[in-house]
Motif scaffolding. Structure first.
Motif, PDB file in Angstrom:
ATOM      1  N   LEU A 123      16.325  69.681  63.704  1.00 43.81           N
ATOM      2  CA  LEU A 123      15.834  68.808  62.646  1.00 43.81           C
ATOM      3  C   LEU A 123      14.704  67.914  63.142  1.00 43.81           C
ATOM      4  CD1 LEU A 123      19.232  67.747  60.997  1.00 43.81           C
ATOM      5  CD2 LEU A 123      17.484  69.244  60.017  1.00 43.81           C
ATOM      6  N   THR A 124      14.830  67.427  64.362  1.00 43.91           N
ATOM      7  CA  THR A 124      13.773  66.574  64.931  1.00 43.91           C
ATOM      8  C   THR A 124      12.463  67.340  65.033  1.00 43.91           C
ATOM      9  OG1 THR A 124      15.397  65.313  66.206  1.00 43.91           O
ATOM     10  CG2 THR A 124      13.101  65.202  66.937  1.00 43.91           C
ATOM     11  N   LEU A 125      12.538  68.581  65.494  1.00 46.39           N
ATOM     12  CA  LEU A 125      11.332  69.403  65.612  1.00 46.39           C
ATOM     13  C   LEU A 125      10.732  69.686  64.235  1.00 46.39           C
ATOM     14  CD1 LEU A 125      12.464  71.931  68.378  1.00 46.39           C
ATOM     15  CD2 LEU A 125      10.809  70.070  68.600  1.00 46.39           C
ATOM     16  N   CYS A 126      11.581  69.975  63.262  1.00 41.18           N
ATOM     17  CA  CYS A 126      11.084  70.281  61.914  1.00 41.18           C
ATOM     18  C   CYS A 126      10.395  69.072  61.293  1.00 41.18           C
ATOM     19  CB  CYS A 126      12.229  70.747  61.021  1.00 41.18           C
ATOM     20  SG  CYS A 126      12.816  72.412  61.393  1.00 41.18           S
ATOM     21  N   PHE A 127      11.031  67.899  61.397  1.00 46.49           N
ATOM     22  CA  PHE A 127      10.420  66.705  60.812  1.00 46.49           C
ATOM     23  C   PHE A 127       9.161  66.288  61.574  1.00 46.49           C
ATOM     24  CE2 PHE A 127      14.648  65.840  58.799  1.00 46.49           C
ATOM     25  CZ  PHE A 127      14.184  65.846  57.500  1.00 46.49           C
ATOM     26  N   GLY A 135       5.729  76.700  53.501  1.00 47.97           N
ATOM     27  CA  GLY A 135       7.187  76.788  53.564  1.00 47.97           C
ATOM     28  C   GLY A 135       7.792  75.568  54.236  1.00 47.97           C
ATOM     29  N   LEU A 136       7.161  75.122  55.334  1.00 53.00           N
ATOM     30  CA  LEU A 136       7.641  73.916  56.005  1.00 53.00           C
ATOM     31  C   LEU A 136       7.486  72.702  55.097  1.00 53.00           C
ATOM     32  CD1 LEU A 136       8.627  72.370  58.507  1.00 53.00           C
ATOM     33  CD2 LEU A 136       6.244  72.287  59.299  1.00 53.00           C
ATOM     34  N   TYR A 137       6.354  72.598  54.431  1.00 52.45           N
ATOM     35  CA  TYR A 137       6.094  71.462  53.550  1.00 52.45           C
ATOM     36  C   TYR A 137       7.111  71.406  52.409  1.00 52.45           C
ATOM     37  CZ  TYR A 137       3.372  68.147  50.756  1.00 52.45           C
ATOM     38  OH  TYR A 137       2.968  67.053  50.051  1.00 52.45           O
ATOM     39  N   GLY A 138       7.450  72.577  51.865  1.00 46.50           N
ATOM     40  CA  GLY A 138       8.363  72.619  50.725  1.00 46.50           C
ATOM     41  C   GLY A 138       9.835  72.499  51.092  1.00 46.50           C
ATOM     42  N   PHE A 184      11.216  70.118  52.805  1.00 46.35           N
ATOM     43  CA  PHE A 184      11.536  68.754  53.234  1.00 46.35           C
ATOM     44  C   PHE A 184      12.923  68.315  52.793  1.00 46.35           C
ATOM     45  CE2 PHE A 184      11.716  64.181  52.604  1.00 46.35           C
ATOM     46  CZ  PHE A 184      11.245  63.696  53.812  1.00 46.35           C
ATOM     47  N   TYR A 185      13.259  68.502  51.533  1.00 47.80           N
ATOM     48  CA  TYR A 185      14.525  67.945  51.045  1.00 47.80           C
ATOM     49  C   TYR A 185      15.733  68.725  51.551  1.00 47.80           C
ATOM     50  CZ  TYR A 185      12.564  64.229  48.306  1.00 47.80           C
ATOM     51  OH  TYR A 185      11.950  63.057  47.948  1.00 47.80           O
ATOM     52  N   LEU A 186      15.556  69.991  51.820  1.00 45.29           N
ATOM     53  CA  LEU A 186      16.644  70.756  52.434  1.00 45.29           C
ATOM     54  C   LEU A 186      16.921  70.221  53.837  1.00 45.29           C
ATOM     55  CD1 LEU A 186      18.532  73.162  52.027  1.00 45.29           C
ATOM     56  CD2 LEU A 186      16.773  74.615  53.058  1.00 45.29           C
ATOM     57  N   LEU A 187      15.836  69.948  54.580  1.00 46.69           N
ATOM     58  CA  LEU A 187      15.986  69.366  55.908  1.00 46.69           C
ATOM     59  C   LEU A 187      16.552  67.950  55.835  1.00 46.69           C
ATOM     60  CD1 LEU A 187      12.560  70.531  57.388  1.00 46.69           C
ATOM     61  CD2 LEU A 187      14.825  71.460  57.957  1.00 46.69           C
ATOM     62  N   ALA A 209      22.906  62.765  60.932  1.00 42.37           N
ATOM     63  CA  ALA A 209      22.562  61.439  61.474  1.00 42.37           C
ATOM     64  C   ALA A 209      22.899  60.291  60.549  1.00 42.37           C
ATOM     65  CB  ALA A 209      21.069  61.400  61.817  1.00 42.37           C
ATOM     66  N   GLY A 210      23.323  60.583  59.335  1.00 43.00           N
ATOM     67  CA  GLY A 210      23.710  59.527  58.420  1.00 43.00           C
ATOM     68  C   GLY A 210      22.645  59.210  57.384  1.00 43.00           C
ATOM     69  N   PRO A 211      23.051  58.572  56.285  1.00 44.01           N
ATOM     70  CA  PRO A 211      22.123  58.302  55.183  1.00 44.01           C
ATOM     71  C   PRO A 211      21.001  57.331  55.527  1.00 44.01           C
ATOM     72  CG  PRO A 211      24.266  57.272  54.795  1.00 44.01           C
ATOM     73  CD  PRO A 211      24.427  58.173  55.966  1.00 44.01           C
ATOM     74  N   LEU A 212      21.241  56.383  56.434  1.00 41.70           N
ATOM     75  CA  LEU A 212      20.180  55.428  56.767  1.00 41.70           C
ATOM     76  C   LEU A 212      19.018  56.121  57.466  1.00 41.70           C
ATOM     77  CD1 LEU A 212      22.082  52.207  57.936  1.00 41.70           C
ATOM     78  CD2 LEU A 212      20.823  52.601  55.800  1.00 41.70           C
ATOM     79  N   ALA A 213      19.328  57.046  58.366  1.00 40.41           N
ATOM     80  CA  ALA A 213      18.265  57.808  59.034  1.00 40.41           C
ATOM     81  C   ALA A 213      17.486  58.636  58.014  1.00 40.41           C
ATOM     82  CB  ALA A 213      18.858  58.704  60.109  1.00 40.41           C
ATOM     83  N   ALA A 214      18.219  59.247  57.083  1.00 39.94           N
ATOM     84  CA  ALA A 214      17.561  60.050  56.052  1.00 39.94           C
ATOM     85  C   ALA A 214      16.690  59.176  55.156  1.00 39.94           C
ATOM     86  CB  ALA A 214      18.607  60.785  55.218  1.00 39.94           C
ATOM     87  N   LEU A 215      17.174  57.970  54.835  1.00 42.56           N
ATOM     88  CA  LEU A 215      16.393  57.057  54.005  1.00 42.56           C
ATOM     89  C   LEU A 215      15.091  56.659  54.701  1.00 42.56           C
ATOM     90  CD1 LEU A 215      16.103  55.264  51.494  1.00 42.56           C
ATOM     91  CD2 LEU A 215      17.397  53.490  52.717  1.00 42.56           C
ATOM     92  N   GLY A 216      15.154  56.401  55.999  1.00 41.93           N
ATOM     93  CA  GLY A 216      13.952  56.031  56.738  1.00 41.93           C
ATOM     94  C   GLY A 216      12.917  57.147  56.739  1.00 41.93           C
ATOM     95  N   VAL A 217      13.370  58.383  56.929  1.00 38.84           N
ATOM     96  CA  VAL A 217      12.449  59.526  56.914  1.00 38.84           C
ATOM     97  C   VAL A 217      11.850  59.698  55.523  1.00 38.84           C
ATOM     98  CG1 VAL A 217      12.315  62.041  57.142  1.00 38.84           C
ATOM     99  CG2 VAL A 217      13.569  60.698  58.837  1.00 38.84           C
ATOM    100  N   TRP A 218      12.679  59.522  54.496  1.00 34.89           N
ATOM    101  CA  TRP A 218      12.182  59.667  53.122  1.00 34.89           C
ATOM    102  C   TRP A 218      11.127  58.617  52.797  1.00 34.89           C
ATOM    103  CZ3 TRP A 218      12.775  56.329  48.814  1.00 34.89           C
ATOM    104  CH2 TRP A 218      12.332  56.869  47.610  1.00 34.89           C
TER     105      TRP A 218
END
Length: 366
Positions: free
Chosen positions: A4-8, A282-285, A287-290, A298-307
């Protein structure tokens, strides 16, 4: 987590690079408009466009170009409404040449809009074909704006469109489309032209005839992309413009179903893009699956920060795209745009995977 880190990292690196390149690019600079001004042909394919065609033709009548040097050819593609009558009324008293061309047969491999344009190109009498759609209103500087880039060796010049409308759904389409065109412009400016748009296009007669015309090209529901590829194969170059003087306004899709069928048609063109570009898309699209995976790991707070990082970066891109064409970016729509993107992407994936036909202008395609 490493995956996930590499993808983001790849996702943000890709979009950041696009934003930086777009901000730094000067874009295609105009040359001199040919003098004396040449005669030009405007080719319009229309099928059941009685509610839209008058707006389109009013914009054409307002062009800053001597009307005696313009011929407007409207191909009426078997309309069952009053398209032809409305068009004739809208062009009453026009100082240039206007003609409705009934389309009653097919030529060669052409079908649908490609067939209409094949007929209109045969009827045209000039060396420059300007192509737009019935749901488009071109700016007054459209003809000279595109002509200024039709230097020797250039076969096709693509303009820019912005979807407009009063409702939230319409404005989200406008935000979506202009940012997508900004990304297309980045790739083009890197010397890798990928497409052309048949609702805002100039093609020279010489380049068009060098391809054999639509009647000789493989049929595609993305006929503009097919013509673009053929023009490049014929040895001509192209220009892709992101400039205010050629910015046309498009009517939106009014229903979600119509938007899905439109985007499903456009996916036909995307599926023919180079592999490296499809990988980036494909990578750009994804995002939300990742992001969903990140929320689990990693938890919702980490996901919120990335979003939030995504929203911020897309806001910068939107500001640059709208600013370059002299418009104010609707940044307040960005949160709603995220929901729009999730629903549209998910719907398109399902639509693509199921063995369903899609409809365009009242005709079914697979």
């Amino acid at each position: 987590m490493l995956f996930l880190t590499l993808c983001f990292t790849g996702w943000f690196a890709l979009l950041t690079a696009a934003v930086v390149l777009f901000a730094r690019a000067r874009g295609q600079q105009p040359g001199a408009v040919p003098q004396p001004l040449p005669r030009v042909s405007i080719l319009l394919a229309a099928r059941n466009e009685a509610t839209a065609i008058a707006r389109c033709l009013r914009a054409i009548r307002a062009l800053h170009y001597p009307p005696e040097l313009v011929e407007v050819l409207l191909g009426d593609d078997g309309s069952t409404d009053q398209t032809a009558a409305v068009a004739e009324a809208a062009m009453q008293g026009y100082a240039g040449l206007f003609r409705v061309v009934p389309i009653t047969e097919t030529v060669g491999t052409a079908r649908g809009k490609a067939n209409v344009l094949a007929h209109l190109s045969r009827a045209a009498t000039t060396s420059y074909f300007f192509i737009t759609d019935a749901d488009i209103a071109v700016p007054p500087t459209w003809l000279t704006g595109l002509l200024a880039h039709a230097q020797p060796g250039v076969g096709i010049v693509t303009g820019l469109t912005l979807v407009t409308g009063p409702r939230l759904f319409h404005r989200l389409q406008g935000l979506d489309w202009l940012m997508a065109l900004g990304l297309v412009q980045v790739v083009t400016d890197l010397g890798r032209p990928v497409t052309a748009m048949g609702n805002n296009m100039l093609i020279t007669r010489a380049a068009y005839e060098a391809t054999g015309g639509y009647e000789r090209l493989p049929f595609s529901v993305t006929e503009d992309f097919e013509l673009f590829k053929a023009v490049l194969r014929a040895g001509y170059s192209s220009r892709n413009l992101f400039r205010p003087e050629i910015l046309a306004e498009s009517l939106p899709m009014y229903l979600w179903r119509g938007l899905l069928h439109q985007r499903r048609r456009w996916l036909r063109g995307v599926e023919q893009l180079p592999g490296w570009l499809k990988t980036c898309l494909g990578l750009y699209g994804s995002f939300y699956l990742l992001l969903a995976g990140l929320a689990v790991v990693a938890g919702p707070l980490a996901a919120l920060g990335v979003w939030l990082g995504k929203v911020l970066l897309q806001g910068v891109l939107a500001g640059l795209c709208f600013g370059r064409v002299g418009r104010r970016a609707p940044l307040a729509l960005l949160p709603a745009f995220e929901l729009y993107t999730i629903v549209l992407t998910g719907s398109l994936v399902v639509f693509r995977l199921l063995p369903l036909s899609f409809s365009w202008k009242g005709r079914l395609y697979r």
